[in-house]
Structure formats: structure tokens, C-alpha cells
Design an enzyme around this catalytic site. Structure first.
Site, PDB file in Angstrom:
ATOM      1  N   CYS A  41      36.899  46.481  48.089  1.00 49.16           N
ATOM      2  CA  CYS A  41      37.153  46.756  46.682  1.00 49.16           C
ATOM      3  C   CYS A  41      38.583  47.174  46.390  1.00 49.16           C
ATOM      4  O   CYS A  41      38.961  47.313  45.235  1.00 49.16           O
ATOM      5  CB  CYS A  41      36.220  47.847  46.187  1.00 49.16           C
ATOM      6  N   ASP A  43      39.941  50.059  47.031  1.00 52.06           N
ATOM      7  CA  ASP A  43      40.107  51.492  46.808  1.00 52.06           C
ATOM      8  C   ASP A  43      40.842  52.131  47.988  1.00 52.06           C
ATOM      9  O   ASP A  43      40.775  51.633  49.108  1.00 52.06           O
ATOM     10  CB  ASP A  43      38.748  52.164  46.620  1.00 52.06           C
ATOM     11  N   CYS A  68      36.346  54.664  43.369  1.00 49.91           N
ATOM     12  CA  CYS A  68      35.133  54.846  42.582  1.00 49.91           C
ATOM     13  C   CYS A  68      34.559  56.253  42.781  1.00 49.91           C
ATOM     14  O   CYS A  68      34.979  56.998  43.663  1.00 49.91           O
ATOM     15  CB  CYS A  68      34.106  53.809  43.012  1.00 49.91           C
ATOM     16  N   CYS A 111      31.913  52.930  50.548  1.00 48.87           N
ATOM     17  CA  CYS A 111      32.658  54.056  49.974  1.00 48.87           C
ATOM     18  C   CYS A 111      32.677  55.232  50.945  1.00 48.87           C
ATOM     19  O   CYS A 111      33.705  55.907  51.107  1.00 48.87           O
ATOM     20  CB  CYS A 111      32.047  54.483  48.642  1.00 48.87           C
TER      21      CYS A 111
END
Ligand code: FES
Ligand code: FES
Length: 141
Positions: A41, A43, A68, A111
Site C-alpha cells: 500500500c 505506507d 492507515c 499493517c
């Protein structure tokens, strides 16, 4: 009303009140930096650990995450988790452990991986800066 699949309240708590946001002085020899990105993603998470050179215990942790809510919650949680751990203990922290604690859904597993990668990278950086400190065969894992 919370939907069955809504995020666990611990995620929301860490997301809305993240612990230990910030940076440490990375010119300090006792500070290790982990800067990692999630290919899935884009991030990014930066984690700093401060280590007591005599004991190898993590005495301070700060993070900044551009990502996120789950990534922010994972990093916030991991800063609390590893503070007070030895480097060896912290190097064994698994993202699955973080995800379980925060009840992350499967699509958000990467994440928490960011948090595991960040802590490992920070430990590696510290050990590179302090090659003779706290000998261990876990370096680089
Ligand atoms: Fe990166 Fe989650 S996709 S913010
Ligand atoms: Fe990518 Fe959370 S770190 S969606």
C-alpha cells in the site's frame, strides 16, 4: 452500533490516542532507527528505539507512521510492547501477535507486519552502530 466486522476498540483507542509519537536523536549511538515501507500500500513507518548499552534493554521508543489506522495502531501498540524488553526479546515480536491483540482483520495483516519489520530494522540499526554491544547470534534476523 458496531458491525460484526468493525475494528476492535483497541485499534480505535491506539489510533485516536497513539502512544509515543515522535522521534529520538538518531545521531545518538544508543538510538536505532527502523524505516520501513509496506509494498502492498506504500505506507511508511519510522521507529526509533533507545537502548541501555549495559543491559541491552529498550528504554525508550518513538514512532511516526504515515499510513492507515491499523498501521498507526500497530506501531503505537508495539512501542508499548517493546519498551522494557531486551533486544533479543523485542526481535522475537511477531506481527501475528500484534494483529491478534488488536483484532486486525486478515486484509490488515500487512499493517501489523510493518510494525514487526520496523522493530527488527531498528534493532539491526542499533547493532550495526554498536557492534560490540550485547553479543547475540540473533543479529540481523
Ligand atoms: Fe495505505 Fe492503508 S492503504 S493507508
Ligand atoms: Fe497498508 Fe495499513 S499499512 S493498509
Amino acid at each position: 452500533v458496531a458491525a460484526r466486522r468493525s475494528y476492535h476498540e483497541k485499534v480505535l483507542d491506539h489510533y485516536s490516542r497513539p502512544r509515543n509519537v515522535g522521534t529520538l536523536d538518531k545521531k545518538d549511538k544508543s538510538v536505532g532507527e527502523g524505516l520501513v515501507g509496506a509494498p502492498a500500500c506504500g505506507d511508511v513507518m519510522r521507529l526509533h528505539i533507545k537502548v541501555d548499552p549495559d543491559t541491552g534493554v529498550i528504554s525508550d521508543v518513538k514512532f511516526k507512521t504515515f499510513g492507515c489506522g491499523s498501521a498507526i495502531a500497530s506501531s503505537s501498540y508495539v512501542t508499548e510492547l517493546v519498551r522494557g524488553m531486551t533486544l533479543d526479546q523485542a526481535s522475537k515480536v511477531k506481527n501475528t501477535e500484534i494483529a491478534k491483540e488488536l483484532c486486525l482483520p486478515p486484509v490488515k495483516l500487512h499493517c501489523s507486519m510493518l510494525a514487526e519489520d520496523a522493530i527488527k530494522a531498528a534493532i539491526k540499526d542499533y547493532r550495526t552502530k554498536n557492534p560490540q554491544a550485547a553479543p547475540t547470534n540473533l543479529a540481523g534476523t
